[in-house]
Scaffold this active site. Structure first.
Site, PDB file in Angstrom:
ATOM      1  N   SER A   1       0.646  -1.233  -0.059  1.00 32.07           N
ATOM      2  CA  SER A   1       0.175   0.191   0.278  1.00 32.07           C
ATOM      3  C   SER A   1       0.978   1.741   0.602  1.00 32.07           C
ATOM      4  O   SER A   1       1.369   1.418  -0.744  1.00 32.07           O
ATOM      5  CB  SER A   1      -0.867   0.560   0.833  1.00 32.07           C
ATOM      6  OG  SER A   1      -2.228   1.556   0.298  1.00 32.07           O
TER       7      SER A   1
ATOM      8  N   HIS B   1       4.311  13.436   6.954  1.00 32.27           N
ATOM      9  CA  HIS B   1       4.473  14.977   6.366  1.00 32.27           C
ATOM     10  C   HIS B   1       5.142  16.139   7.956  1.00 32.27           C
ATOM     11  O   HIS B   1       4.489  15.289   9.046  1.00 32.27           O
ATOM     12  CB  HIS B   1       2.677  15.981   6.612  1.00 32.27           C
ATOM     13  CG  HIS B   1       2.143  14.831   5.657  1.00 32.27           C
ATOM     14  ND1 HIS B   1       2.278  15.823   4.269  1.00 32.27           N
ATOM     15  CD2 HIS B   1       1.085  13.664   5.693  1.00 32.27           C
ATOM     16  CE1 HIS B   1       1.648  15.131   3.934  1.00 32.27           C
ATOM     17  NE2 HIS B   1       0.986  13.551   4.541  1.00 32.27           N
TER      18      HIS B   1
ATOM     19  N   CYS C   1      -1.777  -3.575   3.850  1.00 28.99           N
ATOM     20  CA  CYS C   1      -3.219  -4.412   2.682  1.00 28.99           C
ATOM     21  C   CYS C   1      -3.108  -6.062   3.816  1.00 28.99           C
ATOM     22  O   CYS C   1      -4.412  -6.885   3.586  1.00 28.99           O
ATOM     23  CB  CYS C   1      -2.872  -4.795   1.221  1.00 28.99           C
ATOM     24  SG  CYS C   1      -1.881  -5.339   0.768  1.00 28.99           S
TER      25      CYS C   1
END
Length: 134
Positions: free
Chosen positions: A63, A68, A83
């Site tokens: 995935s 950030h 996943c």
């Protein structure tokens, strides 16, 4: 039938460390190795010129991995989505050790692929397939 997602917020971090691309590359490499993940390409990075904050994204066969950073607020947000289930990892310890975080919030979220009702129907169909015909 579900994946797992970890959403991590670390606060009180060392601001300059959050603007250090080499440190964030090391974070991604450490998570990839520790979680036995498989990147499908090199991570992409963007550093904001005004704050020095960095956004990173790595597409995984499982995935994605994204972060950030907000050096001006001494915080980082990390998202790891797999996943396939994986064991938990000490994200809090890592951020405290590597970025000097004073507070870390780790949320582990199960991401089911099918609705619960559909899951029950699938189980019933499987059971019906196992009943011998006379």
């Amino acid at each position: 039938m579900s994946g797992l997602e970890w959403v991590i917020e670390a606060h009180g971090c060392d601001g300059p460390a959050l603007a250090d691309l080499l440190r964030l590359r090391a974070l991604f490499a450490d998570v990839v190795v520790a979680r036995a993940l498989r990147p499908v390409c090199l991570p992409m990075w963007h550093q904001f010129p005004t704050t020095g904050g960095i956004t990173g994204l790595c597409l995984l066969a499982e995935s994605h991995l994204a972060c950030h950073t907000f050096p001006e607020h001494q915080s980082i947000c990390l998202d790891v989505f797999c996943c396939h289930p994986r064991p938990d990892w000490d994200f809090a310890g890592y951020f405290k050790r590597e970025f000097g975080a004073t507070a870390v919030n780790v949320r582990r979220i199960e991401r089911p692929y099918i609705h619960e009702r559909e899951s029950r129907q699938l189980c019933e169909l499987r059971r019906a397939d196992q009943v011998p015909l006379v």
